[in-house]
Design an enzyme around this catalytic site. Structure first.
Site, PDB file in Angstrom:
ATOM      1  N   TYR A   1       8.273   9.923 -32.358  1.00  0.00           N
ATOM      2  CA  TYR A   1       6.990   9.251 -32.132  1.00  0.00           C
ATOM      3  C   TYR A   1       5.867  10.100 -32.714  1.00  0.00           C
ATOM      4  O   TYR A   1       5.789  11.300 -32.430  1.00  0.00           O
ATOM      5  CB  TYR A   1       6.741   9.061 -30.629  1.00  0.00           C
ATOM      6  CG  TYR A   1       5.368   8.512 -30.336  1.00  0.00           C
ATOM      7  CD1 TYR A   1       5.174   7.151 -30.144  1.00  0.00           C
ATOM      8  CD2 TYR A   1       4.258   9.352 -30.288  1.00  0.00           C
ATOM      9  CE1 TYR A   1       3.906   6.640 -29.922  1.00  0.00           C
ATOM     10  CE2 TYR A   1       2.990   8.849 -30.067  1.00  0.00           C
ATOM     11  CZ  TYR A   1       2.820   7.494 -29.888  1.00  0.00           C
ATOM     12  OH  TYR A   1       1.574   6.996 -29.679  1.00  0.00           O
TER      13      TYR A   1
ATOM     14  N   GLU B   1      -0.289   4.465 -34.862  1.00  0.00           N
ATOM     15  CA  GLU B   1       0.958   4.882 -34.229  1.00  0.00           C
ATOM     16  C   GLU B   1       2.131   4.548 -35.140  1.00  0.00           C
ATOM     17  O   GLU B   1       2.152   3.468 -35.728  1.00  0.00           O
ATOM     18  CB  GLU B   1       1.079   4.091 -32.918  1.00  0.00           C
ATOM     19  CG  GLU B   1       2.066   4.620 -31.936  1.00  0.00           C
ATOM     20  CD  GLU B   1       2.014   3.786 -30.656  1.00  0.00           C
ATOM     21  OE1 GLU B   1       1.253   4.158 -29.749  1.00  0.00           O
ATOM     22  OE2 GLU B   1       2.721   2.776 -30.579  1.00  0.00           O
TER      23      GLU B   1
END
Ligand code: GDP
Ligand code: MN
Length: 390
Positions: free
Chosen positions: A108, A196
């Site tokens: 991530y 993101e």
């Protein structure tokens, strides 16, 4: 404003972030054609403004062009319900068809504004993929953070530190550093509130690829980011919020409760929502009309509130400083007369021209309840909404 995954990937790719090869399509036949061109297994992904699509059935693997067509016909036209959408879900009218990648690791990385330090912060976790939301509540030591100083920018040493912390060393260090820098630059240059990549994939053949991307642009930057705002997909946004923007009402946010609120000033709006909750109710929206000295603006705002099927009572709470309560009262009367707010309506006015405002309400002969105080107004609205629901 949120972008779709395929749009976010294009923005990131333009700054050097590696993304899988693919194309967005709107029909199953086109999905088949793209899969044919890619000549290998593909992934077919619902384009909707939500995460959690994988678990909601919006991401499907397909081994052949025929399977890609089937996957696209299953996804296109669905209302995609995920953990993030609420029960109504979001419409899906396009899918991204991409080369399937072989995943060795899921990481991530993202950039958000950290209000506590007053800076954007680059965040990374070696445990990426679909479980990251749970992780955020659990072991914080697995989440690495690097603030972007507004004068220094994102420093090369920060990118290297973060890459090492994510286990991206050896052959992967150089591409990881480049990717993190591109991510930070995108955030700053595109006036983002969020960028993101989840998952950032290490493929089985040792490459880094952004398998998913999310990007939100600050609405206040619309004049600076015109090219991005042209890509806005309003079909993904709340209908009432879109109508509010079209009517020039900037501060309208739809919420989950049953009491529609018309308030002036963000602070008063927050306090009104608190008062409603204290009285045992839930607000249906946040709406700050600002200093709207026009009965038309009031009527437009009430039209919006009144047309929300979740609203069972309306609370108008105005403190007239620069705003004139007589003008507000006229707007309320007109909205009532036009049938725009059939719900029980409670009005509390204070401040400038309040005697005129009250008289206008009392003499108009419309069905509104006047409250003297703030707490009383909230209580009456909660009681009226409970009656309406029963
Ligand atoms: P989200 O659930 O909305 O965040 O959608 P993602 O794009 O992140 O997809 C969900 C999951 O599907 C990812 O975490 C991956 O595990 C998987 N996935 C997505 N693309 C591929 C792919 O090309 N190959 C494989 N094997 N899995 C994929
Ligand atoms: Mn994802």
């Amino acid at each position: 404003m949120k972008l779709h995954e395929y749009q976010a990937k294009a923005v990131l790719a333009a700054r050097g972030v590696p993304v899988p090869v693919g194309r967005v399509v709107r029909t199953p036949a086109d999905a088949r054609a793209v899969a044919g061109e890619l000549a290998g297994p593909v992934v077919v992904k619902a384009q909707a403004h939500t995460g959690g699509r994988g678990r909601g059935g919006g991401v499907r693997l397909a081994a052949t062009a025929g399977e890609a067509e089937e996957a696209a016909s299953a996804i296109l036209g669905m209302q995609l319900v995920t953990e993030q959408t609420g029960p109504g879900g979001l419409p899906v009218d396009s899918v991204l068809v991409e080369e399937q990648i072989e995943i060795a690791r899921e990481i991530y990385v993202g950039v958000v504004i950290d209000n506590a330090v007053g800076m954007p912060v680059v965040i990374g976790s070696a445990a990426g993929g679909m479980e990251i939301e749970q992780l955020a509540e659990e072991p914080p030591e697995q989440i690495h953070r690097a603030p972007i100083d507004p004068t220094l920018g994102f420093m090369p040493y920060q990118a290297r530190q973060l890459a090492f912390a994510l286990g991206l060393d050896g052959e992967l260090l150089r591409p990881a550093v480049a990717l993190l820098e591109a991510l930070a630059h995108t955030f700053l240059e595109a006036d983002c509130s969020l960028v993101e990549i989840n998952p950032l994939v290490v493929t089985t053949d040792g490459r880094l690829l952004a398998a998913d991307a999310k990007l939100s642009v600050d609405d206040n930057a619309d004049f600076r980011q015109q090219a991005l705002f042209e890509e806005r997909d309003r079909a993904q946004e709340d209908r009432l919020e879109v109508e509010a923007q079209d009517a020039g009402i900037q501060n309208y946010v739809k919420l989950g409760g049953s009491i529609g609120c018309l308030v002036n000033g963000a602070g008063l709006a927050m306090a009104t929502m608190d008062a409603i909750q204290y009285a045992g109710g839930e607000p249906a929206n946040f709406l700050d009309i600002g200093t709207a000295n026009s009965a038309d603006a009031v009527t437009a705002a009430l039209r919006l509130i009144g047309s929300d099927a979740d609203v069972r009572a309306v609370l108008v709470n105005i403190f007239g400083g620069l705003a004139r309560t007589d003008v507000i009262a006229e707007g309320v009367v007109r909205a009532k007369q036009m049938g725009l707010i059939p719900q029980p309506t409670i009005v509390r006015l204070a401040g400038t021209n309040v005697a005129d405002g009250r008289r206008i309400l009392d003499e108009a002969g419309v069905d509104v309840v006047r409250a003297e105080g703030f707490a009383e107004g909230a209580r009456l609205a909660v009681e009226a909404a409970a009656r309406g629901a029963g």
